[in-house]
Design a protein around this motif. Structure first.
Motif, PDB file in Angstrom:
ATOM      1  N   CYS A 284      10.586  14.350   8.002  1.00  0.00           N
ATOM      2  CA  CYS A 284       9.253  14.955   7.864  1.00  0.00           C
ATOM      3  C   CYS A 284       9.268  16.101   6.861  1.00  0.00           C
ATOM      4  N   ALA A 285      10.379  16.841   6.812  1.00  0.00           N
ATOM      5  CA  ALA A 285      10.485  17.921   5.837  1.00  0.00           C
ATOM      6  C   ALA A 285      10.517  17.376   4.412  1.00  0.00           C
ATOM      7  N   ALA A 286      11.190  16.245   4.229  1.00  0.00           N
ATOM      8  CA  ALA A 286      11.303  15.656   2.902  1.00  0.00           C
ATOM      9  C   ALA A 286      10.033  14.924   2.478  1.00  0.00           C
ATOM     10  N   HIS A 287       9.255  14.434   3.465  1.00  0.00           N
ATOM     11  CA  HIS A 287       8.071  13.636   3.149  1.00  0.00           C
ATOM     12  C   HIS A 287       6.883  14.160   3.960  1.00  0.00           C
ATOM     13  N   PRO A 288       6.276  15.266   3.529  1.00  0.00           N
ATOM     14  CA  PRO A 288       5.241  15.926   4.331  1.00  0.00           C
ATOM     15  C   PRO A 288       3.957  15.118   4.501  1.00  0.00           C
ATOM     16  N   LEU A 289       3.740  14.082   3.698  1.00  0.00           N
ATOM     17  CA  LEU A 289       2.529  13.287   3.824  1.00  0.00           C
ATOM     18  C   LEU A 289       2.692  12.114   4.788  1.00  0.00           C
ATOM     19  N   VAL A 290       3.895  11.915   5.316  1.00  0.00           N
ATOM     20  CA  VAL A 290       4.155  10.820   6.245  1.00  0.00           C
ATOM     21  C   VAL A 290       4.043  11.336   7.675  1.00  0.00           C
ATOM     22  N   THR A 291       3.347  10.588   8.519  1.00  0.00           N
ATOM     23  CA  THR A 291       3.358  10.871   9.957  1.00  0.00           C
ATOM     24  C   THR A 291       4.355   9.915  10.618  1.00  0.00           C
TER      25      THR A 291
ATOM     26  N   LEU B  26      20.990   2.858  13.313  1.00  0.00           N
ATOM     27  CA  LEU B  26      19.632   2.626  12.834  1.00  0.00           C
ATOM     28  C   LEU B  26      19.535   1.183  12.365  1.00  0.00           C
ATOM     29  N   VAL B  27      18.497   0.485  12.791  1.00  0.00           N
ATOM     30  CA  VAL B  27      18.309  -0.926  12.452  1.00  0.00           C
ATOM     31  C   VAL B  27      16.968  -1.111  11.767  1.00  0.00           C
ATOM     32  N   VAL B  28      16.971  -1.795  10.631  1.00  0.00           N
ATOM     33  CA  VAL B  28      15.745  -2.125   9.911  1.00  0.00           C
ATOM     34  C   VAL B  28      15.794  -3.603   9.540  1.00  0.00           C
ATOM     35  N   SER B  29      14.675  -4.117   9.084  1.00  0.00           N
ATOM     36  CA  SER B  29      14.636  -5.502   8.638  1.00  0.00           C
ATOM     37  C   SER B  29      15.450  -5.656   7.358  1.00  0.00           C
ATOM     38  N   ALA B  30      16.127  -6.795   7.245  1.00  0.00           N
ATOM     39  CA  ALA B  30      16.944  -7.060   6.054  1.00  0.00           C
ATOM     40  C   ALA B  30      16.131  -7.671   4.920  1.00  0.00           C
ATOM     41  N   ARG B  31      14.831  -7.848   5.091  1.00  0.00           N
ATOM     42  CA  ARG B  31      14.032  -8.491   4.048  1.00  0.00           C
ATOM     43  C   ARG B  31      14.015  -7.647   2.778  1.00  0.00           C
ATOM     44  N   GLU B  32      13.921  -8.344   1.656  1.00  0.00           N
ATOM     45  CA  GLU B  32      13.865  -7.688   0.362  1.00  0.00           C
ATOM     46  C   GLU B  32      12.589  -8.091  -0.369  1.00  0.00           C
ATOM     47  N   PRO B  33      11.968  -7.131  -1.088  1.00  0.00           N
ATOM     48  CA  PRO B  33      12.384  -5.737  -1.175  1.00  0.00           C
ATOM     49  C   PRO B  33      12.084  -4.987   0.125  1.00  0.00           C
ATOM     50  N   ALA B  34      12.926  -4.037   0.453  1.00  0.00           N
ATOM     51  CA  ALA B  34      12.745  -3.277   1.681  1.00  0.00           C
ATOM     52  C   ALA B  34      11.491  -2.417   1.581  1.00  0.00           C
ATOM     53  N   PRO B  35      10.682  -2.334   2.652  1.00  0.00           N
ATOM     54  CA  PRO B  35       9.511  -1.455   2.644  1.00  0.00           C
ATOM     55  C   PRO B  35       9.912  -0.019   2.322  1.00  0.00           C
ATOM     56  N   VAL B  36       9.046   0.685   1.622  1.00  0.00           N
ATOM     57  CA  VAL B  36       9.410   1.992   1.098  1.00  0.00           C
ATOM     58  C   VAL B  36       9.714   2.991   2.216  1.00  0.00           C
TER      59      VAL B  36
ATOM     60  N   GLU C  62       0.829  -1.208   0.000  1.00  0.00           N
ATOM     61  CA  GLU C  62       0.000   0.000   0.000  1.00  0.00           C
ATOM     62  C   GLU C  62       0.863   1.257   0.000  1.00  0.00           C
ATOM     63  N   HIS C  63       1.932   1.257   0.799  1.00  0.00           N
ATOM     64  CA  HIS C  63       2.822   2.423   0.836  1.00  0.00           C
ATOM     65  C   HIS C  63       3.539   2.619  -0.503  1.00  0.00           C
ATOM     66  N   GLU C  64       3.947   1.509  -1.113  1.00  0.00           N
ATOM     67  CA  GLU C  64       4.625   1.599  -2.408  1.00  0.00           C
ATOM     68  C   GLU C  64       3.693   2.168  -3.466  1.00  0.00           C
ATOM     69  N   ALA C  65       2.448   1.675  -3.485  1.00  0.00           N
ATOM     70  CA  ALA C  65       1.478   2.184  -4.454  1.00  0.00           C
ATOM     71  C   ALA C  65       1.163   3.647  -4.193  1.00  0.00           C
ATOM     72  N   GLY C  66       1.034   4.010  -2.911  1.00  0.00           N
ATOM     73  CA  GLY C  66       0.769   5.405  -2.586  1.00  0.00           C
ATOM     74  C   GLY C  66       1.901   6.320  -3.004  1.00  0.00           C
ATOM     75  N   ALA C  67       3.143   5.838  -2.843  1.00  0.00           N
ATOM     76  CA  ALA C  67       4.295   6.648  -3.254  1.00  0.00           C
ATOM     77  C   ALA C  67       4.285   6.884  -4.758  1.00  0.00           C
ATOM     78  N   LEU C  68       3.840   5.897  -5.525  1.00  0.00           N
ATOM     79  CA  LEU C  68       3.779   6.055  -6.983  1.00  0.00           C
ATOM     80  C   LEU C  68       2.697   7.045  -7.379  1.00  0.00           C
ATOM     81  N   ARG C  69       1.603   7.096  -6.593  1.00  0.00           N
ATOM     82  CA  ARG C  69       0.488   7.994  -6.932  1.00  0.00           C
ATOM     83  C   ARG C  69       0.761   9.432  -6.520  1.00  0.00           C
TER      84      ARG C  69
ATOM     85  N   GLY D  39       1.801   7.575   4.664  1.00  0.00           N
ATOM     86  CA  GLY D  39       1.653   6.492   5.628  1.00  0.00           C
ATOM     87  C   GLY D  39       2.201   6.885   6.986  1.00  0.00           C
ATOM     88  N   ARG D  40       2.503   5.885   7.806  1.00  0.00           N
ATOM     89  CA  ARG D  40       2.961   6.103   9.176  1.00  0.00           C
ATOM     90  C   ARG D  40       4.271   5.365   9.399  1.00  0.00           C
ATOM     91  N   LEU D  41       5.311   6.083   9.750  1.00  0.00           N
ATOM     92  CA  LEU D  41       6.620   5.507  10.031  1.00  0.00           C
ATOM     93  C   LEU D  41       6.743   5.309  11.533  1.00  0.00           C
TER      94      LEU D  41
END
Length: 306
Positions: A113-120, A271-281, A79-86, A91-93
């Motif tokens: 937040c400055a770079a992505h104003p639609l993300v909370t 900073l630690v994130v999941s190593a799964r691919e593809p990485a969430p947007v 959903e986040h990937e599709a929203g980014a394309l539109r 979304g929510r980080l």
């Protein structure tokens, strides 16, 4: 319908209470219970131990829970990937952080937040290191900021941010440490107030003391950074705190912070994130930003310093 039922299972595991799980899913408790029963019927295995109250998941339920979390995380990522394309990133980080990393979190969330104003952005501060990693592993957090001095495993990807170093915090009026620096041996002789012994930040400090052949025996422990500063300010206690905390709190009036030496010890934080691919947007955007932010340089000087 299946996704909704999986949401019920994940919520019940998280809340450990049928009524709270139902509220978190915005449904009635009977609707949640019925959804779980239908999921059990569809899968052909029992998932929930039922008694007068929630008694946990069955072994089958625990195995299905792992899959459920991944399925729901993949749905959210899609959903986040599709929203980014539109319309751009939205979304929510969700970020979790150990108490010592408050300054680093703020240095990342501002430009993000400055770079992505639609993300909370939701920040869960004051977590234990194992809870940060568990939240990322179980897809309850998109990213975490924690210590990197222990092996993380192949399921995580880490971006180093800075090296944590330590100062001795005292009340200036009592001059518990009058010199421009102090040793860890000096600190071990003082009446100490430290973080709770179960917290990773405290374990790191204990390891430094032990490496110098010393043992700190605090008379007072707390799981609150604010409470620790308040106790030291009262004049009876000293404490060992990360220098990065001073970037957030400064050195309050009537208090002193002197560097700890002999030994000089730093611990990596990242900073630690999941190593799964593809990485969430959202996680991908945050790690990309972290690569370009000089967190170490920003934390090197206190606000207002040249």
């Amino acid at each position: 319908m299946l996704l909704r039922q999986l949401e019920y299972l994940v919520a019940l595991s998280r809340e450990r209470h049928f009524a709270r799980a139902a509220r978190s899913c915005h449904v009635s408790q009977p609707a949640l219970s019925e959804g779980l029963r239908k999921l059990e019927e569809e899968l052909g295995v029992p998932l929930v131990r039922r008694g007068r109250s929630y008694e946990g998941l069955t072994p089958e339920g625990e195995r299905i829970l792992v899959r459920a979390r991944r399925i729901l995380a993949d749905r959210d990522a899609l959903e986040h990937e599709a929203g980014a394309l539109r319309t751009g990133l939205s979304g929510r980080l969700r970020i979790g952080a150990v108490p010592t990393a408050s300054g680093a979190v703020a240095l990342l969330t501002g430009p993000f937040c400055a770079a992505h104003p639609l993300v909370t952005v939701e920040v869960r501060a004051g977590l234990r290191s194992r809870d940060v990693l568990g939240g990322v592993r179980d897809f309850e957090l998109d990213a975490g900021i924690t210590y990197l001095h222990r092996e993380l495993g192949e399921e995580f990807r880490a971006v180093p941010l800075y090296e944590e170093r330590y100062v001795l915090l005292t009340d200036a009026a009592n001059s518990l440490a009058p010199g421009p620096t102090a040793t860890w041996q000096d600190a071990s002789r003082l009446p100490l107030c430290l973080l709770d012994g179960a917290m990773e930040g405290r374990r790191v400090i204990d390891e430094v003391f032990a490496g110098a052949g010393l043992r700190a025996v605090p008379r007072l422990e707390t799981d609150s950074v604010a409470a620790l500063f308040a106790q030291v300010r009262a004049g009876r206690w000293a404490s060992v705190v990360p220098y990065a905390w001073l970037h957030v709190f400064g050195v309050p009036p009537g208090m002193r912070a002197v560097p700890l030496t002999a030994p000089e010890r730093t611990v990596p934080v990242g900073l630690v994130v999941s190593a799964r691919e593809p990485a969430p947007v959202l996680a991908r955007a945050l790690t990309g930003l972290a690569d370009g932010v000089d967190v170490a340089g920003a934390l090197e000087h206190l606000p207002g310093e040249a």
